[in-house]
Design an enzyme around this catalytic site. Sequence first.
Site, PDB file in Angstrom:
ATOM      1  N   HIS A   1      76.247  76.679 -29.952  1.00 48.96           N
ATOM      2  CA  HIS A   1      76.606  75.263 -29.872  1.00 48.96           C
ATOM      3  C   HIS A   1      75.726  74.485 -30.853  1.00 48.96           C
ATOM      4  O   HIS A   1      74.516  74.712 -30.929  1.00 48.96           O
ATOM      5  CB  HIS A   1      76.397  74.749 -28.446  1.00 48.96           C
ATOM      6  CG  HIS A   1      76.627  73.278 -28.306  1.00 48.96           C
ATOM      7  ND1 HIS A   1      77.715  72.645 -28.858  1.00 48.96           N
ATOM      8  CD2 HIS A   1      75.905  72.298 -27.698  1.00 48.96           C
ATOM      9  CE1 HIS A   1      77.657  71.355 -28.586  1.00 48.96           C
ATOM     10  NE2 HIS A   1      76.562  71.116 -27.891  1.00 48.96           N
TER      11      HIS A   1
ATOM     12  N   ASN B   1      76.306  66.669 -33.377  1.00 51.97           N
ATOM     13  CA  ASN B   1      76.820  67.346 -32.186  1.00 51.97           C
ATOM     14  C   ASN B   1      78.210  66.789 -31.859  1.00 51.97           C
ATOM     15  O   ASN B   1      78.332  65.638 -31.459  1.00 51.97           O
ATOM     16  CB  ASN B   1      75.851  67.098 -31.025  1.00 51.97           C
ATOM     17  CG  ASN B   1      76.269  67.791 -29.749  1.00 51.97           C
ATOM     18  OD1 ASN B   1      77.378  68.295 -29.647  1.00 51.97           O
ATOM     19  ND2 ASN B   1      75.372  67.799 -28.773  1.00 51.97           N
TER      20      ASN B   1
ATOM     21  N   CYS C   1      80.186  70.165 -23.345  1.00 56.05           N
ATOM     22  CA  CYS C   1      80.036  70.855 -24.637  1.00 56.05           C
ATOM     23  C   CYS C   1      80.403  72.331 -24.576  1.00 56.05           C
ATOM     24  O   CYS C   1      80.613  72.962 -25.601  1.00 56.05           O
ATOM     25  CB  CYS C   1      78.612  70.711 -25.152  1.00 56.05           C
ATOM     26  SG  CYS C   1      78.139  69.017 -25.390  1.00 56.05           S
TER      27      CYS C   1
END
Length: 330
Positions: A256, A285, A116
Amino acid sequence: MDSKRTVSIIGTGSYVPEKVLTNKDLESVVETSDEWIYSRTGMRERHIAAEDQAASDLGSEAAIKALVDARIGAEEIDLIIVATLSPDMFFPSTACFVQEKIGAKNAFCYDLGAACSGFLYAMDVAKSQIACGAVETALVIGSEKMSTFIDWEDRGTCILFGDGAGAAVLQAGGEGRGIMESSMGSDGSLAHLLATPGGGSRNPISHEMIDQKQHFLKMEGRDVFKHAVVRMSEAVLDVMEKNGISADDVSCFIPHQANIRIIDAISKRLGVADRMFSNVDKYANTSSAALAIALDEAARGGTIKKGDLVVLTVFGGGFTWGANVIEWGK
Ligand code: ACO
């Protein structure tokens, strides 16, 4: 080390596939509820790629929008880096497929793997390549088809992820300080807490491996949550110190997009809730694409304007984490 040249973001773009999967839809996939998902994560819906769309297809759509925004042609790109943990295939790199799709025939291309955190890491690498004079213009993409690597029978993970892509065009020059110093770190001792264990050289593809569902993403949610809050908060503080700025100087923080409770916990630690950007409700996500999509939305929506200082921060498998500061020049 001081960068030799200023490096600016001259264009951004993002793309999410058409199909929307709501929390309500997930109620018929696993034993869960809209209320549970929303209250634990802040997510309302996510986008799911079509069967014939791979990471390079999503990434190319985002790239084309970024090029239009930057007002340059694909042949002007010297370097393409795609950050992804869901590549089209092991090799060649997804970046090479993007190159072919968008016609960036003068670029050299590779993928970067930092889960990520990939988009921020890729931005830092591209920035360094430009700052030292090796290239003039780079296209950085975060692109994920997470839906392929998710166990749709595991309610602890399948509700959390979505598909999408974001892109930024980086170029030498521009007004202001552009992309400033980054702060990045990794801790491989915690790799097992967030991983796709099967399908690589450690645990190759076999009937047994697939029967055990080792080719799907596995996560210890609570541990990931705690480390994500601590590491992103520390990275933001470190990067502000490194660049000689304070939280009061920053117009927008873009973290994030993994979970609104992670984002809220960081806001609280840093005392910056009024300037924290989030779109996790719409996309869930999207791993390495999440920061890229958020940056594009913040820029296009007018949340960040010319002259603003913007702090980006990421956390992901590895563990990997980081933060950077950009003086927005567009
Ligand atoms: N629906 C309903 N119940 C569920 C679901 C679901 N989708 N998922 C888990 N549960 C249940 C569990 O089975 C458990 O039940 P039990 O108490 O009877 O055993 C209960 O809910 C609580 O489970 P926890 O895992 O403790 O729930 P928690 O409050 O910690 O929330 C969550 C789970 C949302 C996954 C949270 O831990 C989290 O967000 N962690 C971070 C995850 C993340 O962001 N990962 C990615 C970051 S890095 C990257 O982007 C790759």
